[in-house]
Structures are given as C-alpha cells and as structure tokens.
Enzyme design. Structure first.
Site, PDB file in Angstrom:
ATOM      1  N   ASN A  10       0.871  -1.381  -0.010  1.00 50.77           N
ATOM      2  CA  ASN A  10      -0.081   0.064   0.321  1.00 50.77           C
ATOM      3  C   ASN A  10       0.935   1.065  -0.107  1.00 50.77           C
ATOM      4  OD1 ASN A  10      -1.861   2.053   0.539  1.00 50.77           O
ATOM      5  ND2 ASN A  10      -2.195   1.490   2.497  1.00 50.77           N
ATOM      6  N   LYS A  47       0.328   4.377  -0.507  1.00 52.00           N
ATOM      7  CA  LYS A  47      -0.310   5.392   0.166  1.00 52.00           C
ATOM      8  C   LYS A  47      -0.062   6.680  -0.707  1.00 52.00           C
ATOM      9  CE  LYS A  47      -0.188   3.370   4.715  1.00 52.00           C
ATOM     10  NZ  LYS A  47      -0.169   3.686   5.833  1.00 52.00           N
ATOM     11  N   HIS A  79      -9.618   1.608   4.659  1.00 51.14           N
ATOM     12  CA  HIS A  79      -8.436   1.991   5.401  1.00 51.14           C
ATOM     13  C   HIS A  79      -8.629   2.725   6.386  1.00 51.14           C
ATOM     14  CE1 HIS A  79      -4.206   2.860   6.270  1.00 51.14           C
ATOM     15  NE2 HIS A  79      -3.764   1.887   5.887  1.00 51.14           N
ATOM     16  N   GLU A 115      -6.884   5.166   7.307  1.00 48.55           N
ATOM     17  CA  GLU A 115      -6.879   6.534   7.362  1.00 48.55           C
ATOM     18  C   GLU A 115      -7.850   7.189   6.530  1.00 48.55           C
ATOM     19  OE1 GLU A 115      -2.868   5.770   5.171  1.00 48.55           O
ATOM     20  OE2 GLU A 115      -2.040   5.088   7.261  1.00 48.55           O
ATOM     21  N   GLU A 124      -5.893  -4.595  10.355  1.00 43.17           N
ATOM     22  CA  GLU A 124      -4.637  -3.569  10.685  1.00 43.17           C
ATOM     23  C   GLU A 124      -5.031  -2.904  11.982  1.00 43.17           C
ATOM     24  OE1 GLU A 124      -2.541  -2.427   6.668  1.00 43.17           O
ATOM     25  OE2 GLU A 124      -4.177  -1.110   7.190  1.00 43.17           O
ATOM     26  N   GLY A 168       2.379   2.350  10.710  1.00 41.71           N
ATOM     27  CA  GLY A 168       3.447   3.647  10.653  1.00 41.71           C
ATOM     28  C   GLY A 168       4.070   3.920  11.810  1.00 41.71           C
ATOM     29  N   SER A 207       3.089  -1.955  10.413  1.00 47.26           N
ATOM     30  CA  SER A 207       4.708  -2.046  10.613  1.00 47.26           C
ATOM     31  C   SER A 207       5.249  -3.291  10.276  1.00 47.26           C
ATOM     32  CB  SER A 207       4.927  -1.677  12.124  1.00 47.26           C
ATOM     33  OG  SER A 207       4.502  -0.267  12.272  1.00 47.26           O
TER      34      SER A 207
HETATM   35  P1  PGA Z   1       2.486   0.265   7.586  1.00 47.16           P
HETATM   36  O1  PGA Z   1       1.291   0.519   7.190  1.00 47.16           O
HETATM   37  O2  PGA Z   1       3.088  -0.845   7.070  1.00 47.16           O
HETATM   38  O3  PGA Z   1       3.398   1.651   7.218  1.00 47.16           O
HETATM   39  O4  PGA Z   1       2.415   0.255   9.007  1.00 47.16           O
HETATM   40  C1  PGA Z   1       0.380  -0.450   6.709  1.00 47.16           C
HETATM   41  C2  PGA Z   1      -1.082  -0.101   6.064  1.00 47.16           C
HETATM   42  O5  PGA Z   1      -1.466   1.164   6.780  1.00 47.16           O
HETATM   43  O6  PGA Z   1      -1.745  -0.467   5.265  1.00 47.16           O
END
Ligand code: PGA
Length: 250
Positions: free
Chosen positions: A9, A11, A95, A97, A167, A173, A213
């Site tokens: 992903n 982003k 997601h 976000e 998630e 992140g 992460s």
């Molecule tokens: P990350 O994000 O691996 O940077 O923690 C995962 C995601 O939001 O899909």
C-alpha cells in the site's frame, strides 16, 4: 483453499516517475523470485495505467480507494469503473486513514464494496481498532462491528471474492507491530465471525492479511501463524528490497 498474499500500500507516496521506476524494480524481482504467495501493489490513482503498462506475470495491481458512486458530478473522485479500466484488479477499501481523515463510515463502504465487485475488482477490506479500544479490551467488538456493518449485507458468493486486512491502527506507521500471538488471536476471531455468518467453508477460504509495521524482520513470524495469510504493507512496500524481504518470508 485460501491464498497467501503480500500486498503493498504505497499511500500518498512517489511521483509518477518514481512510482513507475519502483514498480519496474518490484516487477523484475517478483517475477525472478519463486514467490510462495500472490504479490500485489496498490498505488495512487495517477500511477495505475502507466504502472499497468510496465508490470507483467505474477505481480498484481490495485488502487488504494474508489468512489462510492458510479459516475456523475463528484468532482475529484475516481470511480470503480475508472479503476477497472486501467487494468487494476484490486482496490483497498476501508483503510483506517480513509475512515479517520475522510469520514468513511459503514454506509459509504458498503456502496464502495458493491461498486468494486460490480466492476470485477477484488476489495482488500481493512478493519482494525485504535489504541484506546485495544486498551479498553474492546478490539474484538470493534472488529466484529466493522465486519458486520461493512460486509454482512453481501451474499456468500460475493463475500467469497473479498480479501480482508486486519490492521490495528496503533501499529500503522508507528514501528509498533502486533505480536504474532496478538495477530493470530484476532485473525482466528475474525475467521470465527465469518464462519458464524457464512459457514466454515467460506471462512476457511477467506484470506486475512495482517497490516501495521510489518517488516522483513517480523514477517516470517507473523506469516507462520495459521490464521495470518499474508500482509498489507505500507512503509516497507516503498523499498523494493524490504518488500521482497516480506514476500520471501513465505
Ligand atoms: P505500515 O502501513 O506498514 O506503514 O504500518 C500499513 C498500512 O497502513 O496498510
């Protein structure tokens, strides 16, 4: 049986030129590797068509979102038919976000999932609790509601087309990964929720990815768990070597 999947992903990262270069690198690496899982990259809308032109073979392509309407006066939105017309086969929906910053609720997500499926896209549907919910011991209830409210309007046939991604928002992140045992505990719970609605066979055939992460150093331990069928990878999907380190954890 369900598939093992590693999906990137990206982003809101990379210019078009940087993105095409990264996709070319990942494409070469994935096609050279004897990957034991399906590999997908989900990229910004602007990158979809050009990247579809440079990838081949074993690497799949997806969008990071799509609109909750099919077409019309929705300035700035990108519809599921538009995404499908680029050659992309997947779309990340729900997601955290999108839920947190863009107010996406269950009603909006049901519309997006329906449009994605109508247009032949496979949704990668995300669920997960925030830190305060985990600390209050509410993570099972939160995840269950997200699945029920966002997806349980679907027929068993349509539900079978989905990929799920658990998630935990506190792990995205932040460098703070759920332990493999924490991931397994909730993945097994998610599978039981699916079995309760659609039966054990559908539940057993649903791929449930872990995200938050996930790195080359912790992927193998997470993926070794029976109910963790792969990963949705943010930060580590932006470097070909890191992403391949995760792909090769299977
Ligand atoms: P990350 O994000 O691996 O940077 O923690 C995962 C995601 O939001 O899909």
């Amino acid at each position: 049986m369900r598939k093992n999947i590693v999906a990137g992903n990206w982003k809101m990262n990379t210019t078009l030129q940087e993105g095409v270069k990264l996709a070319e690198e990942v494409n070469a690496a994935v096609n050279a590797a004897d990957a034991k899982c399906d590999v997908i990259i989900c990229v910004p809308f602007t990158h979809l068509a050009p990247i579809n032109g440079v990838i081949s073979g074993k690497l799949g392509l997806g969008a990071e979102n799509c609109a909750d309407h099919k077409s019309g006066a929705y300035t700035g939105e990108v519809s599921a038919p538009m995404v499908a017309s680029t050659g992309a086969k997947y779309v990340i929906l729900g997601h955290s976000e999108r839920r947190q910053y863009y107010g996406e609720n269950a009603e909006i997500l049901r519309a997006k999932v329906a449009l994605a499926l109508e247009n032949g896209l496979t949704p990668i549907f995300c669920i997960g609790e925030v830190l305060s919910e985990r600390e209050a011991g509410k993570h099972f209830d939160v995840v269950k509601s997200q699945i029920e409210d966002g997806l349980f309007n679907l027929s068993a046939e349509d539900f079978s087309k989905l990929i799920l991604a658990y998630e935990p928002v506190w792990a995205i992140g932040t460098g703070k990964t759920a332990t493999a045992d924490q991931a397994e505990e909730i993945h097994a719970f998610i599978r039981s929720v699916i079995a309760g609605k659609y039966g054990q066979e559908v539940a057993d055939n649903t791929s449930i990815l872990y995200g938050g992460s996930c790195k080359p150093t912790n992927a193998a331990e997470l993926f070794a768990k029976p109910d963790v069928d792969g990963g949705l990878i943010g930060g580590a999907s932006l470097k070909c070597a890191d992403f391949m380190g995760i792909v090769n954890a299977f």
